[in-house]
Design a protein around this motif. Structure first.
Motif: not given
Lengths: 76, 721
Positions: B396-400, B412-421, B423-431
């Motif tokens: 939620f934080i990267p998106i905000i 800010a996606s740095r703080t997510i531990e799971s590698e898959e999550d 990657k997904m957050t990085i891919m979707t944040t700029t939407f």
């Protein structure tokens, strides 16, 4: 037979057995939830899941689906 | 030969703080082979011949998470000369669990008993001498936050490394288990070095798949070992992995009983009291909203925003360009060169560096939230919602933040531990539309939908829906299905963040950002400048006659099915890669205006002539969802740490943008009564495919997980759900 999912906030329970297998089970045990240890149920997250417990002196949160794998008995 | 020392410990044990303290700026950040887990190495301050490796924060050496696997592979294959095991004294029971595993690896171990100041403050006491005897390794009391004891711990480790005194694990398992272990050891002692014999025996006993595969024992021995384990399992009525874990914890509980005196046994600590408010049923979300608003307000709207505006408008607007221009004129610089320097390089790099102050303020806020322990609570309260879309509560934080600027959002996606999550957050944040995309929205809204109130909100709505749908779709792919380490998360006690640590993190991130601006973005800006100022005969021309324009007309037909196959629109979209603000400016230039206002009011009528409402909206949607600007692409590259995944992310974004715009335009045309054509059919196929991707069954790992869950349910049988 009770699982950790059935326990209420504020209760202290004792772990009887861990069900399931593989990574999730190992992770739960690595975090210190093993047979015979005591768990204090601290709270439930505002949306009803996950739960927060105190085990071996620290705070841990896990989803109810994982709590279901932990068989408990209520301590006196 | 340099001395290699590994730092190992649980997450939140203060390991990284100690590492930074010991190495200062002599750090090298890389990747562990094969995974995107960060590998940090550094030379000890004042001792060039001592190399410290900061292993990832881990709870165990199980074979299930990439962090744990790289750690144990490092310890076995690279054979560091010593391990410093950082143990959080306030959470000693669980921290020593890792210690019992590290001491089995035949490497000298020094325990840095960290946060000793907090232990003392609580009035607890630890009998170091006794503990040291029981564990079989030296213990140094440290407080990484205050910087005490770290040097002592490291010199002890160096001394042990020089003496080559291997630590021998003191704990013994129960008789039955020890018996099985020595039987297993007898089968493999010819192939394994004596240092690692015990470790391998235990891992074989645990049925550790990675070790079984690695050793590739012959079939006869395998079945013999297997029957030894099965016999022990039968007698103790548990699986071997559980037996070992149980006995380790029982042993630790036994050791602690003799060495650790707890003064206060009440269950409510200060941290618990803070938690009562911050994760309260009613207050949790209002407080969360307020904190996020505050972070956003400080870093995007006020302090960071002002600083960024100053850098953009004053530093790179009024100070540097005129000064450089004056200098270039005074030395009679060629026109093309001064244009390259001024418009291309200073303009391009300046546009990116302008984000730096905003990012620094944002990282200040985020490191404080992370360091004090609130980030874990965000995941705790948001998990329920984000799990449904296949993302983690922390996404939620990267998106905000992405609503302000995608660059810090991605970082800010740095703080997510799971590698898959992650990657997904990085891919979707700029939407989610960032502030630089707002001019595009106002241009389209102003020119085509005057007075309408829905265009701007719809842009955000599309962004959010794109994130949610992408979450669901990507989670079902093989590469991104969730790793089997699910949401079992420690909620660390709240504490005041260390200033040194926070400052270090900001410095670290800013440095890499500036580096990026100086390299990739520098080149990209130069290239776009060149393409938009020269024609194929290498003569300097205006943008409409440039190489970029001719490239634009080549690629323009690609966008024809989206309703805007004009070269102007194609070029505007291309220049949006430098910075999204450029889209409006490029339209201005291409339509023959020198300067346009931010919402491009001057070109409204020209635009209206070449676009319909539908094609304009399709253009808007494409520009919102497609690959972001170079600065954000640089951030994606840095956070993904892999060119392959950077391309996957950009490709996914662009394909999604194309598909959505296509459907909007083609179905819109159909509803307007323009008849059915081949693209309408394609759009319908795309939508059917999209629905299939949303609803299909998840791929591999996930399925395995859910079947494991079913087994669990069946076993529990009558247990209430």
């Amino acid at each position: 037979m009770f699982s950790l999912r059935d326990a209420k906030c504020g209760q202290t329970v004792k772990v009887v057995k861990l069900h399931g297998e593989g990574a999730l089970k190992r992770r739960i045990m690595d975090m210190g939830i093993t047979r015979g240890c005591e768990i204090y149920i601290r709270k439930v997250a505002p949306l009803g899941d996950p739960i927060q417990i105190n085990v071996r002196g620290y705070e841990l949160s896990l989803r109810k689906s994982a709590a279901e794998m932990i068989e408990i008995q209520k301590s006196s | 030969m340099p001395i290699k020392i590994a730092l190992a410990g649980n997450p939140n044990s203060g390991k990284t703080t100690m590492f930074n303290d010991l190495t200062g700026s002599n750090q090298y950040v890389g990747n562990w082979p094969g995974v995107t887990v960060e590998k940090k190495e550094g030379r000890l301050k004042g001792h060039k011949d001592v190399i410290l490796t900061d292993l990832p924060g881990i709870y165990s050496l199980s074979p299930y998470t990439p962090e744990e696997i790289v750690s144990r592979n490092y310890l076995i294959n690279e054979e560091p000369n010593a391990i410093i095991n950082i143990v959080d004294g306030t959470n000693i029971e669980r921290n020593l669990y890792l210690t019992t595993q590290l001491t089995e690896m035949g490497i000298p171990v020094v325990i840095a008993l960290n946060m000793i100041d907090i232990v003392r403050k609580k009035g607890d006491s630890i009998d170091i001498k006794k503990l040291s005897e029981k564990l079989g390794c030296e213990i140094i009391e440290t407080s990484a936050l205050k910087g005490t004891g770290s040097n002592e711990a490291v010199s002890k480790a160096i001394a042990l490394a020089k003496q080559k005194t291997k630590t021998i694990a003191q704990h013994k398992f129960s008789e039955l288990v020890e018996d099985s272990l020595s039987k297993i050891a007898s089968y493999i002692e010819n192939t394994i070095s004596p240092n690692l014999l015990r470790w391998y025996s235990i891992k074989l006993f645990e049925r550790d798949q990675k070790v079984w595969e690695q050793l590739a024992l012959d079939e006869k021995i395998r079945s013999k070992i297997d029957s030894i384990i099965a016999e022990c399992e039968k007698q103790l009525d548990d699986d071997s992995e559980s037996i070992i874990t149980n006995e380790r914890y029982n042993y630790i509980a036994d050791v602690i009983k003799d060495c650790y005196v707890r003064k206060n046994t009440s269950r409510l600590t200060v941290s618990d009291k803070i938690d009562r408010v911050l994760t309260n049923r009613l207050l949790a979300f209002p407080i969360f909203a307020a904190i996020i608003f505050l972070v956003y307000f400080i870093s995007v709207t006020t302090v960071g925003g002002w600083a960024t505006d100053w850098v953009n408008d004053v530093l790179f607007g009024e100070i540097i360009p005129p000064a450089v221009e004056g200098f270039l004129e005074s030395v009679n610089c060629a026109d093309w060169l001064s244009s390259l320097i001024l418009d291309g390089i200073i303009g391009g790099v300046g546009a990116v560096l302008g984000f730096l102050p905003q990012m620094m303020v944002l990282f200040l806020c985020l490191s404080i939230l992370e360091d004090c322990g609130y980030m874990a609570r965000i995941a705790f309260i948001m998990d329920r919602i984000f799990r449904k879309f296949g993302l983690s509560g922390k996404s939620f934080i990267p998106i905000i933040i992405g609503t302000g600027c995608g660059v810090p959002g991605i970082m800010a996606s740095r703080t997510i531990e799971s590698e898959e999550d992650r990657k997904m957050t990085i891919m979707t944040t700029t939407f989610i539309p960032c502030s630089a995309k707002l001019p595009i929205i106002s241009l389209i809204a102003g020119a085509f939908f005057p007075g309408s109130l829905w265009v701007a909100p719809s842009a955000y709505f599309i962004g959010i829906v794109a994130i949610i749908c992408s979450g669901i779709i990507l989670k079902k792919t093989k590469a991104l299905s969730s790793s089997p380490a699910p949401f079992v998360m420690e909620l660390p006690a709240y504490h005041i963040p260390g200033i040194k640590n926070v400052a270090f993190q900001i410095w670290d991130k800013s440095k890499s950002f500036v580096k990026k601006a100086g390299t990739i973005i520098f080149l990209a800006s130069g290239l776009v400048w060149f393409l938009s100022n020269f024609n194929w005969q290498m003569q300097m021309v205006d943008a409409p006659d440039s190489i970029l324009a001719s490239l634009g007309s080549i690629i323009a037909p690609i966008f024809a099915p989206l309703g805007w196959g004009t070269w102007e629109a194609a070029v505007a979209t291309l220049t949006g890669l430098v910075a999204k603000e450029n889209v409006v400016g490029t339209f201005g230039v291409l339509y023959g205006f020198q300067e346009v206002a931010e919402d491009g009011v001057e070109i409204w009528s020209t635009l209206q002539a070449s676009f319909t409402m539908l094609s304009a909206y399709s253009l808007l949607v494409f520009n919102l969802l497609c690959a972001p600007c170079f600065a954000a692409i640089g951030a994606i590259r840095r956070e993904m740490k892999s060119p392959k995944w950077t391309f996957i992310a950009l490709g996914y974004q662009t394909v999604l943008a194309y598909a959505v715009s296509l459907c909007i335009y083609q179905l819109g045309m159909l509803f307007k009564g323009n008849g059915f054509n081949v693209f309408t059919a394609i759009a319908i196929v795309v939508i059917i495919g999209f629905i299939y991707l949303l609803l299909r069954r998840p791929n591999n790992k996930d399925r395995k997980n859910s079947s494991a869950k079913k087994v669990g349910k069946a076993v529990l049988g009558g247990a209430k759900l």
